[in-house]
Design an enzyme around this catalytic site. Structure first.
Site, mmCIF file in Angstrom:
data_model
loop_
_atom_site.group_PDB
_atom_site.id
_atom_site.type_symbol
_atom_site.label_atom_id
_atom_site.label_comp_id
_atom_site.label_asym_id
_atom_site.label_seq_id
_atom_site.Cartn_x
_atom_site.Cartn_y
_atom_site.Cartn_z
ATOM 1 N N ARG A 1 0.837 -1.196 0.000
ATOM 2 C CA ARG A 1 0.000 0.000 0.000
ATOM 3 C C ARG A 1 0.875 1.250 0.000
ATOM 4 N NH1 ARG A 1 -4.884 -1.905 4.181
ATOM 5 N NH2 ARG A 1 -5.176 -3.937 3.167
ATOM 6 N N ARG B 1 1.576 1.756 10.262
ATOM 7 C CA ARG B 1 1.168 2.150 8.914
ATOM 8 C C ARG B 1 2.389 2.048 8.001
ATOM 9 N NH1 ARG B 1 -3.403 4.825 7.846
ATOM 10 N NH2 ARG B 1 -3.527 5.577 10.002
ATOM 11 N N GLU C 1 -7.357 0.282 14.575
ATOM 12 C CA GLU C 1 -7.869 -0.768 13.696
ATOM 13 C C GLU C 1 -6.873 -1.913 13.528
ATOM 14 O OE1 GLU C 1 -9.166 -1.492 9.035
ATOM 15 O OE2 GLU C 1 -9.036 0.568 9.783
ATOM 16 N N SER D 1 -10.897 -5.915 9.699
ATOM 17 C CA SER D 1 -12.159 -5.404 9.155
ATOM 18 C C SER D 1 -12.816 -6.511 8.354
ATOM 19 C CB SER D 1 -11.926 -4.173 8.276
ATOM 20 O OG SER D 1 -11.217 -4.520 7.114
ATOM 21 N N ARG E 1 0.345 -5.377 12.492
ATOM 22 C CA ARG E 1 -0.420 -4.783 13.603
ATOM 23 C C ARG E 1 -0.657 -5.788 14.727
ATOM 24 N NH1 ARG E 1 -4.644 -0.368 10.927
ATOM 25 N NH2 ARG E 1 -3.034 0.708 9.694
#
Length: 424
Positions: free
Chosen positions: A261, A276, A348, A351, A388
């Site tokens: 990403r 991130r 987060e 998801s 994470r």
């Protein structure tokens, strides 16, 4: 994309969805006009084409001057048919272009709001009281340096900012998480998959990642291939342009792959550590099912995520994601936010999205039952995002001396190891 029937029979539903997403409501009227233009162009083409065929029959029976006259008309009609065919194709392309601008239709019950509106529907577990234990909380990067688990400096040297090496305990934790995730996936009946991390534009576009998320993907222009940001992309495209047997549904896959990403628009955000980053590994759950079973499958995926986080002993909250923060393909989305002690807040970690028939229509994935072929529904859910998860394990299981206790559920994959001690 959305079902064109909704545009024709219930445009107000589409307007409500656009408004809930914070997107253009006027786009609905634009799509209606494009659809009417398409149908008009097709009708003109088919009418003229029928006239051409009829004239061809008359030519076959005619003679002399009559035949010469009819042949002249045939040539004129052929040119007209060719022109109308091109106009119909252009109208079709225009409608497709407009329809691809719509996000999935938001399901009833999704809370209205944007990315700053956090609707917590459940809290599981309680954060440790480090102060009561006499522990000064360190963040995951400091802990990672103490036990030799993360090397950001060399990651930046080799690959640039937001890259890292997992070393020693960090690498061991990822391997243990992979084995634990695989064990749970098999227990839940998923088919394990290792999909390609490079996909064609059709796969990326079909899953909706060349829309609002286009700036966040890596494109290899020379090869016209994309690096996936999630295994959702190849797992969705796995059945592209296929008609599945209804008896085979639901198809549940668990795919392990790297995720890449750009983190476009995140300048200055979470620059420290591995929260991130531009690359991480991830186990992703993916489901193809009947549309009428999609909501139940969505709850099932959420339950799997909750079970996995609970097994790791990470306190977390479940959020019902607001309509304005849904991705292009999602009609409803649940996030799980794990506790990060150094930040004193939940962030987060997983998801899960119900994409209804949106991706299947774009990818041409259908199933056949007694009513004939129709689109499947697709759903995705994070089983384990490695970076994470490691971050939250290091922080939630840290000790006063800088060591990290290994979560009990991961110990069998580490030869029974209970603690990662400080180096040296």
């Amino acid at each position: 994309m959305i079902d064109p029937k909704v545009l024709r029979t219930d445009p107000d539903r589409l307007r409500r969805s656009q408004q809930a997403r914070g997107e253009s409501v006027e786009l609905v009227d634009e799509a209606i006009a494009a659809d009417e233009a398409r149908r008009s162009a097709i009708n003109a083409f088919e009418t003229t084409r029928a006239e051409q065929k009829s004239l061809g029959t008359r030519v076959a029976r005619a003679k002399g001057d009559e035949k010469a006259g009819l042949l002249a008309q045939t040539r004129e009609l052929a040119a007209r048919v060719k022109q109308l065919s091109a106009e119909a194709d252009a109208a079709e392309e225009r409608l497709t272009e407009v329809m691809k601008q719509f996000g999935n239709i938001v399901l009833d019950g999704v809370p209205t709001g944007g990315e700053d509106d956090l609707f917590v529907i459940e809290t599981v577990g309680a954060p440790r009281d480090f102060a009561a234990e006499g522990i000064t909380v360190r963040d995951h990067l400091e802990i990672g340096e103490i036990i030799g688990a993360i090397d950001m400096e060399r990651g930046a040297k080799v690959s640039g900012s937001r890259f890292y090496f997992l070393t020693g305990p960090g690498a061991l934790l990822e391997f243990a998480l992979i084995q634990h995730a695989l064990t749970k996936a098999l227990e839940w009946g998923f088919i394990p998959m290792i999909p390609p991390a490079l996909v064609k534009p059709q796969a990326m576009d079909g899953t909706g990642f060349l829309g609002q998320a286009a700036e966040d993907v890596y494109h290899l222009e020379r090869d016209d291939l994309y690096l996936v940001g999630t295994a959702e992309v190849p797992l969705a495209a796995y059945h592209a342009d296929e008609i599945l047997d209804a008896a085979s549904l639901p198809l549940r896959y668990a795919g392990f792959s790297p995720a890449y990403r750009r983190e476009a628009g995140s300048y200055g955000k979470d620059t420290r550590g591995i929260f991130r980053v531009h690359w991480f590994d991830k186990f992703e759950m993916f489901v193809h099912c009947r549309p009428e079973d999609a909501e139940a499958e969505h709850e099932r995926l959420l339950d799997h995520e909750k079970q996995f986080l609970t097994s790791l002993g990470i306190p977390f909250q479940v959020l019902d994601v607001a309509s304005g923060d849904l991705g292009l393909s999602a009609a409803r989305k649940y996030d799980c936010y794990g506790w990060v002690p150094s930040q004193d807040r939940y962030r987060e970690i997983t998801s899960t999205s119900n994409c209804t028939e949106f991706q299947a229509r774009r990818l041409g994935i259908r199933f056949r039952d007694q009513g004939g072929p129709r689109p499947v529904a697709t759903l995705n859910g994070t089983l384990c995002a490695m970076a994470r998860s490691i971050l939250m394990i290091l922080e939630n299981y840290q000790n006063a001396d800088g060591s990290v206790t290994v979560p009990e559920v991961l110990r069998p994959y580490l030869g029974g190891r209970e603690v990662f001690e400080p180096r040296g």
